[in-house]
Write a protein that holds these residues in place. Structure first.
Motif, PDB file in Angstrom:
ATOM      1  N   LYS A  79     -19.891  56.145  28.972  1.00 17.80           N
ATOM      2  CA  LYS A  79     -21.158  55.747  29.588  1.00 17.80           C
ATOM      3  C   LYS A  79     -21.419  54.250  29.362  1.00 17.80           C
ATOM      4  O   LYS A  79     -21.798  53.532  30.284  1.00 17.80           O
ATOM      5  CB  LYS A  79     -22.286  56.583  28.966  1.00 17.80           C
ATOM      6  CG  LYS A  79     -23.596  56.468  29.690  1.00 17.80           C
ATOM      7  CD  LYS A  79     -24.552  57.478  29.105  1.00 17.80           C
ATOM      8  CE  LYS A  79     -25.968  57.086  29.396  1.00 17.80           C
ATOM      9  NZ  LYS A  79     -26.927  57.948  28.771  1.00 17.80           N
ATOM     10  N   LEU A  82     -18.989  52.286  31.660  1.00 15.53           N
ATOM     11  CA  LEU A  82     -19.359  52.375  33.080  1.00 15.53           C
ATOM     12  C   LEU A  82     -20.620  51.549  33.342  1.00 15.53           C
ATOM     13  O   LEU A  82     -20.698  50.809  34.325  1.00 15.53           O
ATOM     14  CB  LEU A  82     -19.595  53.840  33.482  1.00 15.53           C
ATOM     15  CG  LEU A  82     -18.337  54.714  33.556  1.00 15.53           C
ATOM     16  CD1 LEU A  82     -18.711  56.186  33.713  1.00 15.53           C
ATOM     17  CD2 LEU A  82     -17.421  54.282  34.708  1.00 15.53           C
ATOM     18  N   HIS A  87     -14.057  49.957  34.985  1.00 17.57           N
ATOM     19  CA  HIS A  87     -13.343  51.162  35.431  1.00 17.57           C
ATOM     20  C   HIS A  87     -12.822  51.875  34.186  1.00 17.57           C
ATOM     21  O   HIS A  87     -12.275  51.222  33.281  1.00 17.57           O
ATOM     22  CB  HIS A  87     -12.144  50.797  36.317  1.00 17.57           C
ATOM     23  CG  HIS A  87     -12.518  50.025  37.541  1.00 17.57           C
ATOM     24  ND1 HIS A  87     -13.170  50.581  38.605  1.00 17.57           N
ATOM     25  CD2 HIS A  87     -12.314  48.720  37.868  1.00 17.57           C
ATOM     26  CE1 HIS A  87     -13.352  49.670  39.541  1.00 17.57           C
ATOM     27  NE2 HIS A  87     -12.843  48.528  39.115  1.00 17.57           N
ATOM     28  N   SER A 108     -20.543  56.409  37.804  1.00 18.84           N
ATOM     29  CA  SER A 108     -19.357  55.753  38.378  1.00 18.84           C
ATOM     30  C   SER A 108     -19.477  55.656  39.892  1.00 18.84           C
ATOM     31  O   SER A 108     -19.087  54.673  40.497  1.00 18.84           O
ATOM     32  CB  SER A 108     -18.075  56.486  37.976  1.00 18.84           C
ATOM     33  OG  SER A 108     -18.020  57.724  38.629  1.00 18.84           O
ATOM     34  N   ARG A 109     -20.055  56.674  40.515  1.00 23.97           N
ATOM     35  CA  ARG A 109     -20.182  56.654  41.985  1.00 23.97           C
ATOM     36  C   ARG A 109     -21.237  55.622  42.415  1.00 23.97           C
ATOM     37  O   ARG A 109     -21.020  54.889  43.365  1.00 23.97           O
ATOM     38  CB  ARG A 109     -20.487  58.041  42.511  1.00 23.97           C
ATOM     39  CG  ARG A 109     -19.209  58.866  42.308  1.00 23.97           C
ATOM     40  CD  ARG A 109     -19.185  60.180  42.949  1.00 23.97           C
ATOM     41  NE  ARG A 109     -17.814  60.679  42.805  1.00 23.97           N
ATOM     42  CZ  ARG A 109     -17.185  61.422  43.688  1.00 23.97           C
ATOM     43  NH1 ARG A 109     -17.771  61.765  44.783  1.00 23.97           N
ATOM     44  NH2 ARG A 109     -15.944  61.811  43.464  1.00 23.97           N
ATOM     45  N   LYS A 111     -22.010  52.944  40.844  1.00 24.83           N
ATOM     46  CA  LYS A 111     -21.513  51.587  40.584  1.00 24.83           C
ATOM     47  C   LYS A 111     -20.167  51.322  41.240  1.00 24.83           C
ATOM     48  O   LYS A 111     -19.544  50.303  40.996  1.00 24.83           O
ATOM     49  CB  LYS A 111     -21.412  51.360  39.062  1.00 24.83           C
ATOM     50  CG  LYS A 111     -22.764  51.359  38.382  1.00 24.83           C
ATOM     51  CD  LYS A 111     -22.642  50.938  36.936  1.00 24.83           C
ATOM     52  CE  LYS A 111     -23.973  50.653  36.319  1.00 24.83           C
ATOM     53  NZ  LYS A 111     -24.441  49.272  36.489  1.00 24.83           N
ATOM     54  N   LEU A 113     -17.209  52.591  40.640  1.00 28.21           N
ATOM     55  CA  LEU A 113     -16.168  52.376  39.630  1.00 28.21           C
ATOM     56  C   LEU A 113     -15.225  53.573  39.602  1.00 28.21           C
ATOM     57  O   LEU A 113     -15.633  54.696  39.930  1.00 28.21           O
ATOM     58  CB  LEU A 113     -16.813  52.203  38.253  1.00 28.21           C
ATOM     59  CG  LEU A 113     -17.649  50.935  38.091  1.00 28.21           C
ATOM     60  CD1 LEU A 113     -18.523  51.035  36.838  1.00 28.21           C
ATOM     61  CD2 LEU A 113     -16.735  49.704  37.988  1.00 28.21           C
ATOM     62  N   LEU A 115     -13.405  56.513  37.852  1.00 30.20           N
ATOM     63  CA  LEU A 115     -13.518  57.370  36.667  1.00 30.20           C
ATOM     64  C   LEU A 115     -12.360  58.352  36.756  1.00 30.20           C
ATOM     65  O   LEU A 115     -12.393  59.289  37.548  1.00 30.20           O
ATOM     66  CB  LEU A 115     -14.875  58.089  36.667  1.00 30.20           C
ATOM     67  CG  LEU A 115     -15.067  59.180  35.614  1.00 30.20           C
ATOM     68  CD1 LEU A 115     -14.819  58.660  34.209  1.00 30.20           C
ATOM     69  CD2 LEU A 115     -16.480  59.752  35.698  1.00 30.20           C
ATOM     70  N   ASP A 291     -12.286  62.558  39.233  1.00 32.33           N
ATOM     71  CA  ASP A 291     -13.496  62.843  38.448  1.00 32.33           C
ATOM     72  C   ASP A 291     -13.991  64.274  38.706  1.00 32.33           C
ATOM     73  O   ASP A 291     -14.243  65.036  37.770  1.00 32.33           O
ATOM     74  CB  ASP A 291     -14.595  61.802  38.741  1.00 32.33           C
ATOM     75  CG  ASP A 291     -14.882  61.630  40.242  1.00 32.33           C
ATOM     76  OD1 ASP A 291     -14.145  62.208  41.069  1.00 32.33           O
ATOM     77  OD2 ASP A 291     -15.861  60.928  40.582  1.00 32.33           O
TER      78      ASP A 291
END
Ligand code: NAD
Length: 319
Positions: A79, A82, A87, A108-109, A111, A113, A115, A291
């Motif tokens: 966390k 992220l 990444h 992550s979605r 931002k 990025l 995962l 993910d």
């Protein structure tokens, strides 16, 4: 192309391999290793990189991070990375709880990025080969057995070992689970040290998985039975065989079976996994949905743990 700056958090048994491979990859600059154990500084010295005991000191300094710490710490560390725009590759299992996994996926979605989760067997060259052959799977049998390893202290064999096979089976049998029935026995630890589950899928396929950390001889094998073939793979030796009925006439008169060695170009699965992660980070898009797949594998693992609890003998009444 600009090199990606990488850190490895947790450089114990597996983390040191992450560090070695990042150090070798031409498009990666390994800028730091982090471990709460100061003795692990020797790993950083050997690779000519920085060492820190507090991973928070590298937030903002790196583009990618591998989190190779005990499972119970994955959520908090991932966390933090992220949230600082990094990444992340988390070792399996993604987290210990589903809501933690959901939160990491959400961050992550939002931002944009990557995962990714260390479901390493997906990158086993043997699996990659049989994945293309397996079709209309009816029955899968898996044995993942090994000797006791006191290193893993925060979970049992379902989250530590069986999760690999759950992930692989969910890739092979593309059907929802109808029911599952599991048994687990704790012998040396407070968690299950041996476990077995039978999973029934809605498409009538069945998977039987046994995972053990009490077996002197290590074994990691999958056997896949489908309508036209039987496929067997040894993950350790990366060797596999496929058995088929050799011809209709011969099958009718004597049931002759052909046996073919599957041609597998051996490679180091962890290198293939990290190369894929680095490429995904460079592109900014993942390969598939690692993910969500990891979250699904965790959900099934937690359902197996629930079934183990339900099937455990109840203590006798004390008088
Ligand atoms: P390990 O105990 O050998 O190493 C863990 C390291 O993390 C230790 O050096 C420890 O000091 C360090 N650490 C603990 N808390 C930390 C923190 N807050 N910050 C920084 N460092 C911290 O364990 P391992 O066998 O390397 O396992 C680590 C992870 O890798 C686990 O999640 C495990 O499930 C996973 N694993 C995956 C595979 C695979 O096949 N994909 C194989 C082995 C382990």
């Amino acid at each position: 192309m600009k090199k990606l700056k990488a850190a490895v958090i947790g450089v114990g048994h597996l983390g040191k391999s992450h560090a070695r491979i990042y150090h070798e990859l031409p498009n990666v600059d390994l800028v730091a290793l982090c471990d709460i154990n100061p003795e692990q500084k020797t790993q950083a010295d050997a690779l000519g990189t920085n060492f820190t005991a507090d991973y928070r000191s590298v937030l903002g300094q790196v583009d990618i991070a591998s989190i190779v710490t005990p499972t119970s710490t994955h959520y908090t560390i991932a966390k933090d990375f992220l949230n600082s725009g990094v990444h992340v590759l988390i070792e399996k299992p993604i987290t210990s709880q589903l809501d933690e996994a959901d939160e990491l996926i959400e961050i992550s979605r939002q931002k944009k990025l990557i995962l990714q989760v260390g479901h390493l067997e997906r990158y086993n060259a043997g699996f990659r080969k049989i994945e293309r052959i397996a079709k209309n799977v009816r029955f899968i049998e898996v044995h993942r057995l090994g000797p006791f390893n006191p290193r893993i202290k925060d979970c049992g064999v379902v989250l530590d070992l069986m999760i690999h096979d759950i992930d692989i089976i969910l890739q092979l049998v593309k059907s929802e689970i109808e029911s599952l029935d599991a048994i687990g026995i704790n012998v040396l630890t407070a968690y299950e040290d041996i476990a077995n589950v039978r999973i029934k899928f809605k498409n009538k396929a069945i998977a039987d998985i046994t995972a053990s950390r009490l077996t002197p001889e290590a074994q990691r094998k999958i056997r896949i039975f489908q309508e036209d073939a039987y496929i067997s793979l040894d993950y350790v030796t990366q060797s596999g065989q496929i058995f088929r009925k050799s011809g209709f006439a011969e099958a009718l008169f004597g049931g002759k079976i052909s046996r073919e060695q599957i041609d597998i170009q051996k490679e180091e699965p962890l290198r293939a996994e990290l190369e894929d992660f680095v490429k995904s980070a460079e592109r900014g898009t993942p390969s598939g949905k690692p993910d969500l797949d990891a979250r699904n594998a965790l959900k099934v693992a937690l359902d197996i743990l629930k079934s183990i609890e339900e099937n455990a003998p109840k203590p006798l009444h004390a008088f």
